[in-house]
Design a protein around this motif. Structure first.
Motif, PDB file in Angstrom:
ATOM      1  N   GLU A  43      -7.866  -2.301   8.140  1.00 17.86           N
ATOM      2  CA  GLU A  43      -6.609  -2.189   7.393  1.00 17.86           C
ATOM      3  C   GLU A  43      -6.845  -2.386   5.891  1.00 17.86           C
ATOM      4  O   GLU A  43      -6.254  -1.691   5.067  1.00 17.86           O
ATOM      5  CB  GLU A  43      -5.571  -3.186   7.913  1.00 17.86           C
ATOM      6  CG  GLU A  43      -5.052  -2.876   9.289  1.00 17.86           C
ATOM      7  CD  GLU A  43      -6.005  -3.268  10.429  1.00 17.86           C
ATOM      8  OE1 GLU A  43      -5.789  -2.771  11.540  1.00 17.86           O
ATOM      9  OE2 GLU A  43      -6.948  -4.044  10.200  1.00 17.86           O
ATOM     10  N   ALA A 102       3.711  -1.233   0.239  1.00 13.15           N
ATOM     11  CA  ALA A 102       4.258  -0.751   1.508  1.00 13.15           C
ATOM     12  C   ALA A 102       4.532   0.752   1.456  1.00 13.15           C
ATOM     13  O   ALA A 102       4.241   1.486   2.405  1.00 13.15           O
ATOM     14  CB  ALA A 102       5.539  -1.505   1.852  1.00 13.15           C
ATOM     15  N   GLY A 107       4.186   3.819   7.086  1.00 13.73           N
ATOM     16  CA  GLY A 107       4.655   3.048   8.231  1.00 13.73           C
ATOM     17  C   GLY A 107       3.591   2.531   9.178  1.00 13.73           C
ATOM     18  O   GLY A 107       3.558   1.349   9.508  1.00 13.73           O
ATOM     19  N   ASP A 108       2.698   3.402   9.642  1.00 13.49           N
ATOM     20  CA  ASP A 108       1.703   3.000  10.639  1.00 13.49           C
ATOM     21  C   ASP A 108       0.747   1.954  10.081  1.00 13.49           C
ATOM     22  O   ASP A 108       0.517   0.912  10.701  1.00 13.49           O
ATOM     23  CB  ASP A 108       0.922   4.220  11.132  1.00 13.49           C
ATOM     24  CG  ASP A 108      -0.160   3.837  12.124  1.00 13.49           C
ATOM     25  OD1 ASP A 108       0.175   3.232  13.162  1.00 13.49           O
ATOM     26  OD2 ASP A 108      -1.355   4.116  11.843  1.00 13.49           O
ATOM     27  N   LEU A 110       1.171   0.028   7.467  1.00  9.94           N
ATOM     28  CA  LEU A 110       1.902  -1.189   7.138  1.00  9.94           C
ATOM     29  C   LEU A 110       2.157  -2.023   8.387  1.00  9.94           C
ATOM     30  O   LEU A 110       2.002  -3.243   8.358  1.00  9.94           O
ATOM     31  CB  LEU A 110       3.216  -0.867   6.430  1.00  9.94           C
ATOM     32  CG  LEU A 110       4.005  -2.086   5.972  1.00  9.94           C
ATOM     33  CD1 LEU A 110       3.190  -2.957   5.020  1.00  9.94           C
ATOM     34  CD2 LEU A 110       5.297  -1.650   5.326  1.00  9.94           C
ATOM     35  N   ASP A 111       2.503  -1.384   9.494  1.00 14.09           N
ATOM     36  CA  ASP A 111       2.693  -2.111  10.754  1.00 14.09           C
ATOM     37  C   ASP A 111       1.421  -2.863  11.133  1.00 14.09           C
ATOM     38  O   ASP A 111       1.464  -4.027  11.534  1.00 14.09           O
ATOM     39  CB  ASP A 111       3.071  -1.165  11.895  1.00 14.09           C
ATOM     40  CG  ASP A 111       4.480  -0.618  11.777  1.00 14.09           C
ATOM     41  OD1 ASP A 111       5.297  -1.193  11.014  1.00 14.09           O
ATOM     42  OD2 ASP A 111       4.774   0.393  12.446  1.00 14.09           O
ATOM     43  N   ARG A 112       0.281  -2.195  11.002  1.00 14.80           N
ATOM     44  CA  ARG A 112      -0.987  -2.829  11.365  1.00 14.80           C
ATOM     45  C   ARG A 112      -1.352  -3.953  10.400  1.00 14.80           C
ATOM     46  O   ARG A 112      -1.888  -4.981  10.808  1.00 14.80           O
ATOM     47  CB  ARG A 112      -2.101  -1.791  11.443  1.00 14.80           C
ATOM     48  CG  ARG A 112      -1.903  -0.872  12.658  1.00 14.80           C
ATOM     49  CD  ARG A 112      -3.037   0.103  12.881  1.00 14.80           C
ATOM     50  NE  ARG A 112      -3.042   1.147  11.869  1.00 14.80           N
ATOM     51  CZ  ARG A 112      -4.071   1.432  11.075  1.00 14.80           C
ATOM     52  NH1 ARG A 112      -5.212   0.781  11.181  1.00 14.80           N
ATOM     53  NH2 ARG A 112      -3.990   2.401  10.187  1.00 14.80           N
ATOM     54  N   ILE A 114       0.804  -5.859   8.733  1.00 12.71           N
ATOM     55  CA  ILE A 114       1.693  -6.981   9.052  1.00 12.71           C
ATOM     56  C   ILE A 114       1.244  -7.672  10.341  1.00 12.71           C
ATOM     57  O   ILE A 114       1.269  -8.897  10.436  1.00 12.71           O
ATOM     58  CB  ILE A 114       3.162  -6.515   9.118  1.00 12.71           C
ATOM     59  CG1 ILE A 114       3.635  -6.150   7.703  1.00 12.71           C
ATOM     60  CG2 ILE A 114       4.053  -7.582   9.735  1.00 12.71           C
ATOM     61  CD1 ILE A 114       4.969  -5.434   7.651  1.00 12.71           C
ATOM     62  N   ASP A 115       0.800  -6.891  11.318  1.00 16.22           N
ATOM     63  CA  ASP A 115       0.312  -7.477  12.571  1.00 16.22           C
ATOM     64  C   ASP A 115      -0.945  -8.317  12.356  1.00 16.22           C
ATOM     65  O   ASP A 115      -1.169  -9.299  13.056  1.00 16.22           O
ATOM     66  CB  ASP A 115       0.007  -6.385  13.605  1.00 16.22           C
ATOM     67  CG  ASP A 115       1.261  -5.790  14.216  1.00 16.22           C
ATOM     68  OD1 ASP A 115       2.356  -6.383  14.053  1.00 16.22           O
ATOM     69  OD2 ASP A 115       1.156  -4.711  14.843  1.00 16.22           O
ATOM     70  N   ALA A 122       6.130  -9.929   6.618  1.00 12.96           N
ATOM     71  CA  ALA A 122       6.935  -8.707   6.747  1.00 12.96           C
ATOM     72  C   ALA A 122       8.013  -8.630   5.673  1.00 12.96           C
ATOM     73  O   ALA A 122       8.165  -7.602   5.010  1.00 12.96           O
ATOM     74  CB  ALA A 122       7.549  -8.614   8.135  1.00 12.96           C
ATOM     75  N   ARG A 127      10.186  -5.615   4.902  1.00 10.82           N
ATOM     76  CA  ARG A 127      10.463  -5.323   6.304  1.00 10.82           C
ATOM     77  C   ARG A 127      11.004  -6.563   7.012  1.00 10.82           C
ATOM     78  O   ARG A 127      10.608  -7.666   6.699  1.00 10.82           O
ATOM     79  CB  ARG A 127       9.190  -4.938   7.039  1.00 10.82           C
ATOM     80  CG  ARG A 127       8.658  -3.576   6.716  1.00 10.82           C
ATOM     81  CD  ARG A 127       8.849  -2.712   7.941  1.00 10.82           C
ATOM     82  NE  ARG A 127       8.333  -1.390   7.766  1.00 10.82           N
ATOM     83  CZ  ARG A 127       7.265  -0.927   8.378  1.00 10.82           C
ATOM     84  NH1 ARG A 127       6.571  -1.690   9.168  1.00 10.82           N
ATOM     85  NH2 ARG A 127       6.891   0.319   8.192  1.00 10.82           N
ATOM     86  N   GLN A 129      10.995  -9.024  10.160  1.00  7.51           N
ATOM     87  CA  GLN A 129       9.997  -9.409  11.164  1.00  7.51           C
ATOM     88  C   GLN A 129      10.739 -10.091  12.293  1.00  7.51           C
ATOM     89  O   GLN A 129      11.266 -11.201  12.137  1.00  7.51           O
ATOM     90  CB  GLN A 129       8.940 -10.338  10.575  1.00  7.51           C
ATOM     91  CG  GLN A 129       7.820 -10.620  11.558  1.00  7.51           C
ATOM     92  CD  GLN A 129       6.621 -11.248  10.868  1.00  7.51           C
ATOM     93  OE1 GLN A 129       6.678 -11.688   9.723  1.00  7.51           O
ATOM     94  NE2 GLN A 129       5.497 -11.268  11.549  1.00  7.51           N
TER      95      GLN A 129
END
Length: 134
Positions: A43, A102, A107-108, A110-112, A114-115, A122, A127, A129
């Motif tokens: 990431e 962000a 999207g994809d 950023l999701d990873r 944040i995870d 988030a 975003r 959370q």
């Protein structure tokens, strides 16, 4: 997205309502530097190549931190790097920069991101959370 550093800083300046480009650039460097120590793995690499060259350097020149920080602790660590900052102003600074990050990440990715980070990041990226019930 091929964005120049000056365009990145201009977006941060607009989002954060900074009075000067110099202030927006200073905050951008501090926040990207702090993020660079906390973001690891693919990431970090994927984000780095999407950032303007100067942002990529600032992000990747950081050594990995030994103790991951929650979102609130991250904001406090940024506050410590900005002269005269309070937790509230540092949160504003962090969110101003990370909202642009962000947008660049998409999207994809950023999701990873944040995870991969501890809880509390988030909102800093703009975003919600949601807590998982166990």
């Amino acid at each position: 997205m091929d964005m120049r550093w000056s365009e990145f800083v201009a977006k941060v300046r607009e989002r954060g309502q900074y009075p000067t480009t110099k202030e927006a650039e200073r905050v951008s460097r501090i926040v990207l530097s702090a993020l660079g120590g906390h973001l690891t793995g693919p990431e970090r690499t994927e984000l780095a190549v999407r950032l303007p060259e100067e942002g990529m350097r600032v992000l990747t020149d950081q050594l990995r931190v030994t103790k991951p920080l929650s979102g609130a602790q991250f904001v406090d660590s940024v506050a410590a790097r900005i002269e005269g900052a309070t937790p509230a102003t540092a949160r504003w600074d962090v969110s101003s920069v990370l909202s642009v990050v962000a947008e660049i990440a998409g999207g994809d990715l950023l999701d990873r991101i944040i995870d991969r980070l501890p809880p509390g990041y988030a909102l800093l990226f703009g975003r919600a959370q949601l807590a998982q019930l166990v």
